[in-house]
Design an enzyme around this catalytic site. Structure first.
Site, short mmCIF file in Angstrom:
data_model
loop_
_atom_site.label_atom_id
_atom_site.label_comp_id
_atom_site.label_asym_id
_atom_site.label_seq_id
_atom_site.Cartn_x
_atom_site.Cartn_y
_atom_site.Cartn_z
CG HIS A 26 21.10 -4.49 -10.78
ND1 HIS A 26 20.88 -3.15 -10.58
CD2 HIS A 26 22.09 -4.85 -9.94
CE1 HIS A 26 21.72 -2.70 -9.66
NE2 HIS A 26 22.46 -3.72 -9.25
CD GLU A 84 18.07 -2.71 -12.82
OE1 GLU A 84 17.40 -3.57 -12.21
OE2 GLU A 84 19.02 -2.10 -12.31
CB CYS A 117 20.83 -3.38 -6.00
SG CYS A 117 22.45 -4.11 -5.71
N1 GLN Z 1 26.04 -0.33 -2.57
C1 GLN Z 1 25.41 -1.60 -2.47
C2 GLN Z 1 26.41 -2.74 -2.56
O1 GLN Z 1 27.49 -2.56 -3.02
C3 GLN Z 1 24.32 -1.75 -3.52
C4 GLN Z 1 24.83 -1.76 -4.92
C5 GLN Z 1 23.75 -1.49 -5.94
O2 GLN Z 1 22.68 -0.97 -5.61
N2 GLN Z 1 24.03 -1.81 -7.20
O3 GLN Z 1 26.11 -3.85 -2.17
#
Ligand code: GLN
Length: 534
Positions: free
Chosen positions: A507, A509, A381
Site C-alpha cells: 500500500h 498510499e 493490493c
Molecule cells: N483481499 C486481499 C488479500 O487479503 C487483498 C487485500 C487488500 O487489498 N488490502 O490478500
C-alpha cells in the site's frame, strides 16, 4: 514535556484530526519536537476488523498496526512515522486490565473504572513521551464530549492536568457554530452546551476552535468567550476552506500557535517555516491542467474508505500543478456492456484494495479495459492481484484462473493464501502487516519511478502471487519488477509493452506525504497527463 488534549463537541466529523495535525505542523515548523496520538472510545482492540462503511480506511503503521485514519493525517502533515503506540482504543485498555486481573496482579482488589481504567489511560497518554524526548504531545480524544464512552478519557485527562498543572497540560475544544439558513444567523448555543458538558466533567477548555461556515463577528467571539470562560484571543474561528491543506495557514492567521506557546511559556520568536508547504498549496490552487482518474472500488459511496489513496493523488497533483478529478466508479456496477461508458473520459484507472467477492468482476473488467486501451493503470493490493488474474484469464487463456479468496477451487490459483496464513483462524491483526523491504529489478518501470534498488513499503493482505505460475506469466509479458527477497514474494508486477501498467501488492498510499509525494502516484499522474494530451 507538555500535553495538549483535543476534544470535540456538538457533532462528530468536525475535522479534529485535521485541526490536530495542522496545529502540530505549526509547532513543528517553529522547531519544536511534536507528536500526535489518537485515543478511540470503542471496544474493538483496533479498527482492523471494522467494516470500511463503519469506520473508513484502516491506516497501517510501519510496525504493522492497524489504526485509525487520523494517524494518516498525522504522518502526511508532519512527515513522521507513527507506531502501534500512537493509537489506543478502549478495547486495548480493557484488554490490558483484564489480562492483569487474570494474572492476579490486582492482589484481591476490586478492579474499577476509577482508578484502574483511568490509570491505564494516563499511562498510555504519557507513554510516547517516555520513548522519545518530545517537547509537545498532542492527544486527540475520539468521539464527542457527552458520550458515555468518552467519560473515562476526559476524567483521565482532567487528572493529568491536576497532577502536572496548567503549564504542562492544555485543553483545546473543537466545536461547531451553527448557521441557520432561514434567519441567516450564526448560533452559538450548541457550543455553549458542549463547553458546559466539559466543565461538568471538571475540564475548563483553554482554547476553543469554532468551525463555522461564515466568519464570526467580533461581538460573537466576545460573547462566546464570556459565556465559556475562555480568553477572547483563544476563541478561534475555523471557517470552511476548499482544501484541508490550507488549515495550517488559517490557524496561523488566527495565531493559534502563539496562544498555545504563550500559555505554556514557550518562546514565540521564530516564525514557523511553512515555505515548502506553501509551495505545495500554491501548486494545488494554481493548477490549470486537468486529469480524470477513475478510482474503481466497492466502497466508493464512502470516500473516507480510500482516504490515503485520495490524499496521495492530491500530493502528486499539487507538486505537478495538475488538477485531479476523481471519478468514483463502483466496481459492483461495472458489466461487460457498460464498462466502456462508465470509464469514458478517464485518463488513468486505479483499482483499489479490498476484500471478498463483491465487485470483483467489475475490477477485472476495468483492468482489461486499461490494458487493451493503453490507459495508465495502477493496481493496489487487491487491484494488483486482479491484474494478475485478468492477465491469466485473458492473455494466458486460463478462463477459470482466479484468487483462491474468491474462487477456492479454481484449477489455476494464480493468487493464493500465503503458507503462514493457512493455519490462522483469528481475524484481528493476523494479516501480513507493516513494512517489508522490496528489491527492484533494474530497467523496469518500478526502477525508473523509485530510482533505488531497495524500497520499504507497508502491507495488509493474506494472499499473494502464486510462484508456481510466475514463469508462465513472465514469458507471456507480465513481469515481476519487485520482490521480497527473503521469501521470494512478488510485490510488483508490470506490463512493459504498455505506457503505464503497474500493480503493487503493498500500500504505497500510506507513505505519501504532503512534503514528500510518493513516486508511484507521481508517475501514475504524469502518465495520465501524457495520456490526456495524446
Ligand atoms: N483481499 C486481499 C488479500 O487479503 C487483498 C487485500 C487488500 O487489498 N488490502 O490478500
Amino acid at each position: 514535556m507538555r500535553y495538549i488534549f483535543i476534544t470535540g463537541g456538538v457533532v462528530s466529523s468536525l475535522g479534529k484530526g485535521i485541526v490536530a495535525a495542522s496545529l502540530a505542523k505549526l509547532l513543528q515548523a517553529r522547531g519544536f519536537r511534536v507528536t500526535l496520538q489518537k485515543f478511540d472510545p470503542y471496544l474493538n482492540v483496533d479498527p482492523g476488523t471494522l467494516n470500511p462503511y463503519e469506520h473508513g480506511e484502516v491506516f497501517v503503521t510501519y510496525d504493522g498496526a492497524e489504526t485509525d485514519m487520523d494517524l494518516g493525517h498525522y504522518e502526511r502533515f508532519l512527515g513522521i512515522q507513527t507506531t502501534r503506540h500512537h493509537n489506543v482504543t478502549t478495547g486495548k485498555i480493557y484488554q490490558a486490565i483484564i489480562e492483569r486481573e487474570r494474572a492476579g496482579e490486582y492482589l484481591g482488589k476490586t478492579v474499577q473504572v476509577i482508578p484502574h481504567v483511568t490509570d491505564e489511560i494516563k499511562r498510555r497518554f504519557t507513554l510516547l513521551a517516555q520513548q522519545e524526548p518530545y517537547d509537545l504531545v498532542i492527544t486527540e480524544l475520539g468521539g464527542t464530549v457527552g458520550d458515555i464512552e468518552s467519560l473515562p478519557y476526559i476524567e483521565a485527562a482532567r487528572q493529568l492536568h491536576y497532577e502536572l498543572g496548567p503549564l504542562r497540560v492544555l485543553f483545546l475544544h473543537l466545536t461547531l457554530i451553527v448557521y441557520l439558513e432561514a434567519t441567516r444567523e450564526l448560533k452559538t448555543k450548541p457550543t455553549q452546551h458542549s463547553v458546559r458538558e466539559l466543565q461538568r466533567a471538571g475540564v475548563q477548555p483553554d482554547v476553543l476552535i469554532c468551525r463555522t461556515p461564515k466568519p464570526l463577528p467580533k461581538e460573537m467571539r466576545a460573547k462566546i468567550a464570556l459565556l465559556t470562560n475562555v480568553p477572547r484571543n483563544a476563541v478561534i474561528q475555523a471557517v470552511d476552506v476548499p482544501t484541508i491543506y490550507e488549515v495550517p495557514f488559517q490557524l496561523r492567521k488566527e495565531k493559534l500557535d502563539e496562544v498555545i506557546l504563550r500559555r505554556f511559556r514557550l518562546p514565540t520568536r521564530a516564525e514557523p517555516d511553512l515555505s515548502r508547504w506553501r509551495a505545495f498549496v500554491e501548486g494545488l490552487k494554481k493548477a490549470q491542467r486537468l486529469v480524470r482518474i477513475a478510482l474503481v472500488g466497492k466502497y466508493v459511496e464512502l470516500h473516507d474508505a480510500y482516504k490515503s489513496i485520495h490524499e496521495a493523488l492530491t500530493h502528486a497533483s499539487g507538486w505537478q500543478s495538475t488538477k485531479v478529478e476523481v471519478l468514483w466508479v463502483h466496481s459492483a456496477e461495472l458489466t461487460p456492456k457498460n464498462v466502456e461508458l462508465k470509464l469514458k473520459g478517464a485518463h488513468g484507472i486505479l483499482v483499489a484494495p479490498g476484500f471478498g467477492e463483491r465487485g470483483i468482476l467489475g475490477k477485472i473488467l476495468a483492468i482489461r479495459h486499461a490494458r487493451l486501451r493503453h490507459i495508465p493503470f495502477f493496481g493496489i493490493c487487491l487491484g494488483m492481484q486482479m491484474a494478475v488474474v485478468e492477465f491469466a484469464q485473458n492473455v494466458l487463456g486460463w478462463g477459470s484462473a482466479h484468487s483462491t479468496e474468491i474462487y477456492p477451487d479454481t484449477p489455476y490459483p494464480v493468487i493464493d493464501l500465503m503458507p503462514e496464513q493457512r493455519q490462522l483462524s483469528a481475524k484481528g491483526g493476523t494479516m501480513r502487516l507493516g513494512s517489508y523491504p522490496c528489491e527492484i529489478k533494474e530497467g523496469t518501470l518500478a526502477w525508473r519511478l523509485y530510482q533505488k534498488p531497495v524500497i520499504h513499503e507497508r502491507h495488509r493482505h493474506r494472499y499473494e502471487l502464486n510462484n508456481a505460475y510466475r514463469s508462465a506469466m513472465e514469458s507471456a509479458g507480465l513481469i515481476v519488477s519487485g520482490r521480497y527477497p527473503e521469501k521470494d514474494l512478488a510485490e510488483i508486477v508490470e506490463l512493459p509493452n504498455h505506457p503505464f501498467f503497474i500493480g503493487v501488492q503493498f500500500h504505497p498510499e500510506f507513505q505519501s506525504q504532503v512534503e514528500n509525494p510518493h513516486p508511484l502516484f507521481t508517475g501514475f499522474l504524469e502518465a495520465a497527463v501524457r495520456y490526456a494530451g495524446a
